[in-house]
Write an enzyme that holds these catalytic residues in place. Structure first.
Site, PDB file in Angstrom:
ATOM      1  CE  LYS A  57      -3.782 -10.134  -2.711  1.00 13.43           C
ATOM      2  NZ  LYS A  57      -4.157  -8.868  -3.373  1.00 13.43           N
ATOM      3  NE  ARG A  88       2.568  -8.606  -3.731  1.00 11.29           N
ATOM      4  CZ  ARG A  88       1.662  -8.464  -2.762  1.00 11.29           C
ATOM      5  NH1 ARG A  88       1.600  -9.296  -1.772  1.00 11.29           N
ATOM      6  NH2 ARG A  88       0.829  -7.451  -2.807  1.00 11.29           N
ATOM      7  NE  ARG A 125      -7.085  -1.498   1.777  1.00  9.78           N
ATOM      8  CZ  ARG A 125      -6.264  -2.350   1.181  1.00  9.78           C
ATOM      9  NH1 ARG A 125      -6.593  -3.624   1.082  1.00  9.78           N
ATOM     10  NH2 ARG A 125      -5.132  -1.930   0.671  1.00  9.78           N
ATOM     11  NE  ARG A 147      -9.229   7.003   5.415  1.00  7.03           N
ATOM     12  CZ  ARG A 147     -10.293   6.685   4.679  1.00  7.03           C
ATOM     13  NH1 ARG A 147     -10.135   6.091   3.514  1.00  7.03           N
ATOM     14  NH2 ARG A 147     -11.514   7.000   5.071  1.00  7.03           N
ATOM     15  NE  ARG A 175      -0.580  -1.755  -2.941  1.00  7.63           N
ATOM     16  CZ  ARG A 175      -1.609  -1.361  -2.171  1.00  7.63           C
ATOM     17  NH1 ARG A 175      -1.728  -0.089  -1.827  1.00  7.63           N
ATOM     18  NH2 ARG A 175      -2.488  -2.223  -1.756  1.00  7.63           N
TER      19      ARG A 175
END
Ligand code: AP5
Length: 216
Positions: free
Chosen positions: A13, A88, A127, A160, A172
């Site tokens: 996203k 959400r 990531r 991070r 999550r």
């Protein structure tokens, strides 16, 4: 044009929203980024949100809708926005309807990034981003051209996210399945939902989204 990018953590996203921002001048509205900024500023909202985010749970609808509502008042949002990480929950989807009606605007598309969940954990754990300009990188898929130097601003500081560890990512994902996926029928009933293969390379995902926005 106002759109929602919907998809589980790591679906891409943020990656796609920032491309659309650069290519189309639309404004990326990431509630995750807004909350992280509140945490960094040690504001009352940030103090409440930090532990919830670190655990991978959802911050309360009231807090998140409050910060989004303020941001929707921004003059730049009139250029068109990309909602990244909001709504959400069903309550947030309903609040968004009311907020947009109050502000005299509406949604044009809800684009769902479909992804294979097994790949998401690897994507998220690898990531990292530049601590100066925010450019995103990945240990495997997108390393800086010169090791440890940001391609965009040449900074040597990277960071991070504290919630990018395997245990939190799994929570999550389960929050997404339990609370966010159920909002899809709400938008399907309005004929707003399109699906894109989020497992394709980043440029192909971007091209597929552009085709939807161009009505193709
Ligand atoms: P948030 O910041 O919204 O995180 P998220 O939804 O978990 O999403 P991510 O940012 O992890 O993933 P993404 O889909 O943006 O993927 P990305 O493009 O980075 O929320 C964080 C927390 O804040 C929540 O857990 C919650 O506590 C709170 N929160 C936020 N909004 C809330 C709300 N509305 N209500 C309640 N609480 C809220 O990509 C991931 C990696 O994959 C990158 O390294 C990227 O380079 C790579 N990648 C992307 N696309 C591809 C591709 N096609 N192929 C290969 N690699 C790819």
């Amino acid at each position: 044009m106002n759109i929602i990018l919907l998809g589980p953590p790591g679906a891409g996203k943020g990656t796609q929203a920032s491309r659309l921002e650069q290519e189309r001048g639309m404004v990326q509205l990431s509630t995750g980024d807004m909350l992280r900024a509140a945490v960094a500023a040690r504001s009352p909202v940030g103090m409440q949100a930090k532990a919830v985010m670190d655990a991978g749970d959802l911050v309360s609808d009231e807090i998140v809708t409050g910060i989004l509502s303020d941001r929707l008042d921004g003059e730049d949002v009139k250029r068109g926005f990309i909602l990244d990480g909001y709504p959400r929950t069903t309550a947030q989807a309903q609040s968004l309807e009311s907020l947009l009606a109050l502000k005299g605007t509406s949604l044009d598309h809800v684009i769902e990034l479909s992804v294979d969940e097994d790949a998401l954990v690897e994507r998220i754990i690898g990531r990292f981003s530049c601590a100066s300009c925010g450019e995103g990188y990945h240990d495997i898929y997108k390393q800086p051209a010169v090791p440890n130097v940001c391609d965009v601003c040449q900074s040597e500081n990277f960071r991070r996210r504290p919630d990018d560890n395997e245990e939190t990512v799994r929570n999550r994902l389960s929050e997404y399945r339990a609370k966010t996926e159920p909002i899809l029928p709400f938008y399907e009933a309005k004929g707003l939902v399109s699906r894109v293969d989020g497992m394709a390379p980043i440029v192909e995902v971007n091209a597929a989204i552009e085709r939807i926005l161009d009505g193709g």
